[in-house]
Design a protein around this motif. Structure first.
Motif, PDB file in Angstrom:
ATOM      1  N   ALA A 169      57.581  68.403   6.204  1.00  0.00           N
ATOM      2  CA  ALA A 169      56.368  67.587   6.184  1.00  0.00           C
ATOM      3  C   ALA A 169      55.684  67.606   7.544  1.00  0.00           C
ATOM      4  O   ALA A 169      54.449  67.704   7.623  1.00  0.00           O
ATOM      5  N   ALA A 170      56.459  67.527   8.619  1.00  0.00           N
ATOM      6  CA  ALA A 170      55.891  67.568   9.965  1.00  0.00           C
ATOM      7  C   ALA A 170      55.234  68.921  10.238  1.00  0.00           C
ATOM      8  O   ALA A 170      54.144  68.983  10.817  1.00  0.00           O
ATOM      9  N   ALA A 171      55.885  69.995   9.819  1.00  0.00           N
ATOM     10  CA  ALA A 171      55.315  71.337  10.011  1.00  0.00           C
ATOM     11  C   ALA A 171      54.025  71.490   9.208  1.00  0.00           C
ATOM     12  O   ALA A 171      53.041  72.057   9.707  1.00  0.00           O
ATOM     13  N   ASP A 172      54.011  70.977   7.980  1.00  0.00           N
ATOM     14  CA  ASP A 172      52.799  71.040   7.151  1.00  0.00           C
ATOM     15  C   ASP A 172      51.663  70.256   7.796  1.00  0.00           C
ATOM     16  O   ASP A 172      50.516  70.708   7.829  1.00  0.00           O
ATOM     17  N   LEU A 173      51.980  69.074   8.310  1.00  0.00           N
ATOM     18  CA  LEU A 173      50.984  68.240   8.973  1.00  0.00           C
ATOM     19  C   LEU A 173      50.433  68.943  10.202  1.00  0.00           C
ATOM     20  O   LEU A 173      49.219  68.968  10.428  1.00  0.00           O
ATOM     21  N   ALA A 174      51.318  69.548  10.986  1.00  0.00           N
ATOM     22  CA  ALA A 174      50.888  70.278  12.177  1.00  0.00           C
ATOM     23  C   ALA A 174      50.013  71.464  11.814  1.00  0.00           C
ATOM     24  O   ALA A 174      49.014  71.741  12.480  1.00  0.00           O
ATOM     25  N   ALA A 175      50.373  72.157  10.747  1.00  0.00           N
ATOM     26  CA  ALA A 175      49.590  73.314  10.306  1.00  0.00           C
ATOM     27  C   ALA A 175      48.203  72.879   9.847  1.00  0.00           C
ATOM     28  O   ALA A 175      47.195  73.536  10.170  1.00  0.00           O
ATOM     29  N   ARG A 176      48.128  71.763   9.114  1.00  0.00           N
ATOM     30  CA  ARG A 176      46.814  71.259   8.661  1.00  0.00           C
ATOM     31  C   ARG A 176      45.968  70.808   9.849  1.00  0.00           C
ATOM     32  O   ARG A 176      44.767  71.031   9.893  1.00  0.00           O
ATOM     33  N   ALA A 177      46.627  70.167  10.823  1.00  0.00           N
ATOM     34  CA  ALA A 177      45.904  69.709  12.017  1.00  0.00           C
ATOM     35  C   ALA A 177      45.366  70.899  12.816  1.00  0.00           C
ATOM     36  O   ALA A 177      44.246  70.883  13.304  1.00  0.00           O
ATOM     37  N   GLY A 178      46.177  71.961  12.897  1.00  0.00           N
ATOM     38  CA  GLY A 178      45.749  73.162  13.605  1.00  0.00           C
ATOM     39  C   GLY A 178      44.652  73.902  12.882  1.00  0.00           C
ATOM     40  O   GLY A 178      43.767  74.502  13.491  1.00  0.00           O
ATOM     41  N   ALA A 179      44.642  73.846  11.552  1.00  0.00           N
ATOM     42  CA  ALA A 179      43.618  74.529  10.762  1.00  0.00           C
ATOM     43  C   ALA A 179      42.289  73.807  10.846  1.00  0.00           C
ATOM     44  O   ALA A 179      41.244  74.410  10.645  1.00  0.00           O
ATOM     45  N   GLY A 180      42.318  72.519  11.191  1.00  0.00           N
ATOM     46  CA  GLY A 180      41.079  71.743  11.258  1.00  0.00           C
ATOM     47  C   GLY A 180      40.340  71.898  12.569  1.00  0.00           C
ATOM     48  O   GLY A 180      39.264  71.365  12.747  1.00  0.00           O
ATOM     49  N   ARG A 181      40.879  72.633  13.478  1.00  0.00           N
ATOM     50  CA  ARG A 181      40.232  72.808  14.804  1.00  0.00           C
ATOM     51  C   ARG A 181      39.123  73.791  14.740  1.00  0.00           C
ATOM     52  O   ARG A 181      38.994  74.696  14.077  1.00  0.00           O
TER      53      ARG A 181
END
Length: 181
Positions: A169-181
Motif C-alpha cells: 500500500a505504501a509503495a502504491d501510494l508513493a507511485a501515485r504521488a510520483g505520477a502526479g508530479r
C-alpha cells in the motif's frame, strides 16, 4: 494485526517428497490448520512423470482448498547440485499451477521461516516441529518433516501478510504521488 482473513498454501518443495499445507490466518497471529500432507513421487520414474504427478497433486490441492496465496521455500544451493535442480523443477511446477490461478507467490528462505516461527533463524527440525505443533494447537506433531515444514511456511506467511500488505500500500501510494508530479 491481520484484519483480512487469508488462506495460504504452504509448500516445502521436493521431488521425492513435497510438503503441502493449507492454513487460514485471521486477526492477530491466529492461524488455523486446514490440511497437511505430502505428495510423493518414486525416484525410479522418469523426471517428466514425476513432475506430472507433482503437478497433479498441486492442482488438486489448489482446486480443493482455493488458497489466496502460495508460500514456498526458496530453493538454495545445498551442496548437491542434482538435488537443487530437481527441487527447482518441482518449484516451477508449483509456481505454474499457482500462476494459472492468478495467485500471488511468496518465497521464503529456511532461515526466514525459522526466525518467524521460532524466533531463531538457526532452529533445528525438532524445534520447528515443536513450535508448529504448539502454534497451531495440534494434538500431535505433523509427520513427516516435509509436512511440518509446509505448515511452517503457511504460518510464516500468515504472520507476514499484514506487513507485506502495508508495504504494498505504501509503495502504491508513493507511485501515485510520483505520477502526479
Amino acid at each position: 494485526m491481520n484484519a483480512t482473513p487469508i488462506r495460504v498454501m504452504g509448500v516445502d518443495p521436493g521431488l521425492t517428497r513435497c510438503g503441502l499445507s493449507i492454513a487460514d490466518g485471521a486477526a492477530g497471529r491466529r492461524v488455523t490448520p486446514v490440511a497437511v500432507g505430502v505428495a510423493r513421487t518414486p525416484a525410479d520414474l522418469p523426471l517428466a512423470e514425476r513432475l506430472l504427478r507433482l503437478s497433479n497433486a498441486a492442482e488438486e490441492w489448489l482446486d480443493r482448498y482455493q488458497p489466496d496465496v502460495v508460500a514456498l521455500e526458496r530453493v538454495f544451493e545445498r551442496g548437491n547440485v542434482s538435488t537443487v535442480i530437481h527441487t527447482a523443477h518441482g518449484v516451477g511446477v508449483i509456481m505454474l499451477a499457482a500462476a494459472r490461478r492468478g495467485l500471488d507467490i511468496h518465497e521464503y528462505t529456511p532461515s526466514e521461516v525459522k526466525k518467524a516461527v521460532t524466533g531463531n533463524g538457526r532452529a533445528d527440525k525438532a524445534q520447528m516441529t515443536a513450535m508448529v505443533t504448539r502454534v497451531l494447537g495440534l494434538a500431535e506433531p505433523p509427520q513427516p518433516a516435509d509436512a511440518a515444514d509446509a505448515l511452517a511456511l503457511a504460518v510464516c506467511h500468515c504472520w507476514r501478510a499484514p506487513q507485506l500488505a502495508r508495504e504494498r500500500a505504501a509503495a502504491d501510494l508513493a507511485a501515485r504521488a510520483g505520477a502526479g508530479r
